[in-house]
Each structure stands twice: as structure tokens, then as C-alpha cells.
Design a protein around this motif. Sequence first.
Motif, PDB file in Angstrom:
ATOM      1  N   ASN A   2     -15.763 -77.502  15.777  1.00 43.77           N
ATOM      2  CA  ASN A   2     -14.560 -78.210  16.207  1.00 43.77           C
ATOM      3  C   ASN A   2     -14.642 -78.619  17.673  1.00 43.77           C
ATOM      4  O   ASN A   2     -14.074 -79.633  18.064  1.00 43.77           O
ATOM      5  CB  ASN A   2     -13.315 -77.348  15.973  1.00 43.77           C
ATOM      6  N   GLU A   3     -15.347 -77.809  18.471  1.00 41.40           N
ATOM      7  CA  GLU A   3     -15.496 -78.146  19.888  1.00 41.40           C
ATOM      8  C   GLU A   3     -16.336 -79.409  20.054  1.00 41.40           C
ATOM      9  O   GLU A   3     -16.049 -80.237  20.929  1.00 41.40           O
ATOM     10  CB  GLU A   3     -16.136 -76.975  20.629  1.00 41.40           C
ATOM     11  N   LYS A   4     -17.370 -79.548  19.216  1.00 41.41           N
ATOM     12  CA  LYS A   4     -18.214 -80.742  19.289  1.00 41.41           C
ATOM     13  C   LYS A   4     -17.427 -81.985  18.898  1.00 41.41           C
ATOM     14  O   LYS A   4     -17.553 -83.034  19.525  1.00 41.41           O
ATOM     15  CB  LYS A   4     -19.433 -80.593  18.380  1.00 41.41           C
ATOM     16  N   ILE A   5     -16.615 -81.849  17.874  1.00 45.37           N
ATOM     17  CA  ILE A   5     -15.793 -82.988  17.443  1.00 45.37           C
ATOM     18  C   ILE A   5     -14.782 -83.339  18.519  1.00 45.37           C
ATOM     19  O   ILE A   5     -14.563 -84.514  18.821  1.00 45.37           O
ATOM     20  CB  ILE A   5     -15.108 -82.673  16.094  1.00 45.37           C
ATOM     21  N   ALA A   6     -14.172 -82.323  19.120  1.00 48.24           N
ATOM     22  CA  ALA A   6     -13.193 -82.572  20.182  1.00 48.24           C
ATOM     23  C   ALA A   6     -13.864 -83.239  21.381  1.00 48.24           C
ATOM     24  O   ALA A   6     -13.302 -84.171  21.990  1.00 48.24           O
ATOM     25  CB  ALA A   6     -12.537 -81.262  20.594  1.00 48.24           C
ATOM     26  N   ALA A   7     -15.085 -82.793  21.731  1.00 50.74           N
ATOM     27  CA  ALA A   7     -15.809 -83.398  22.853  1.00 50.74           C
ATOM     28  C   ALA A   7     -16.157 -84.851  22.529  1.00 50.74           C
ATOM     29  O   ALA A   7     -16.054 -85.738  23.402  1.00 50.74           O
ATOM     30  CB  ALA A   7     -17.070 -82.593  23.154  1.00 50.74           C
ATOM     31  N   PHE A   8     -16.551 -85.105  21.277  1.00 57.32           N
ATOM     32  CA  PHE A   8     -16.875 -86.467  20.863  1.00 57.32           C
ATOM     33  C   PHE A   8     -15.647 -87.372  20.934  1.00 57.32           C
ATOM     34  O   PHE A   8     -15.722 -88.508  21.423  1.00 57.32           O
ATOM     35  CB  PHE A   8     -17.445 -86.440  19.438  1.00 57.32           C
ATOM     36  N   ILE A   9     -14.522 -86.875  20.474  1.00 61.80           N
ATOM     37  CA  ILE A   9     -13.272 -87.661  20.521  1.00 61.80           C
ATOM     38  C   ILE A   9     -12.867 -87.915  21.969  1.00 61.80           C
ATOM     39  O   ILE A   9     -12.398 -89.011  22.316  1.00 61.80           O
ATOM     40  CB  ILE A   9     -12.160 -86.944  19.726  1.00 61.80           C
TER      41      ILE A   9
END
Length: 130
Positions: A2-9
Amino acid sequence: MNEKIAAFIDKIRDLSDNAVNWVADLWETNRTLLLAGCALIICIPLILIVVIGMGKSESDTVVNGVTIDDYIYLPEEPGLGKDYILSRNKQPEWSEEEARKWFVEPDGKMMDDIRAVNDKLINDLLEAVP
């Protein structure tokens, strides 16, 4: 994960914010350049659509008063000659009558022509030898 997705967003938001700020700055400093670019982006696809749409399609072609879409046009095939044999029985040798009918005795000119062609082939072959 989820952290990777949040960083990508977050990266996407930063890019979109930067793009909006760049367009806003361009609007404030040079409106004509921005409007010309937008007009170009809009007009090129429209011009392409009009040009392609105005082209004559193959389905508009008329053959004998009927468009090609109405039927498939096939040319007539030539008829078979009287001497054309679809199949025949193989014979081990010719009869005298067949030999007189089909065999052509080579004359001097035919032999000279064959000799010239063969000599050319031999010369071409020998020229390639190192």
C-alpha cells in the motif's frame, strides 16, 4: 504494498500539479503560444478525419453499372482447348505415330542456339572459379 501505491499516486499528483502550474504560468506569460498549441492539437486530427473521409473508397467503384459491394467480380476463365488432356495413361514408350506427331528433329539453328546458351552457362561458371 500500500505504501508503494500511495507513493505512486503522490508522484502522479505532483506531476499533474506541475503540469497545471506550467499551463497556468504559460497562460499568464504567453497566451498566444498556448492557444496556438491547443488549436494545433485540436485541428490536426479534425483535418485528418476530413481528408480521410473525403477520399473515394473502393466500395464506390462501379463495374458494369453495379458497385463492387453488390457482388464479387470474377473474370471469366478461358476455355480449355481441344488438345488439352486432364489426365492420360502413361506409356513406357511412344508409338511411331506419336513420335512423328510430337518429336521435332532439331535442325542446325536449334543446335547452334542450344550450343550458345550452354557455352554462356559454362563461361559464367568458369568466370566464377578463382
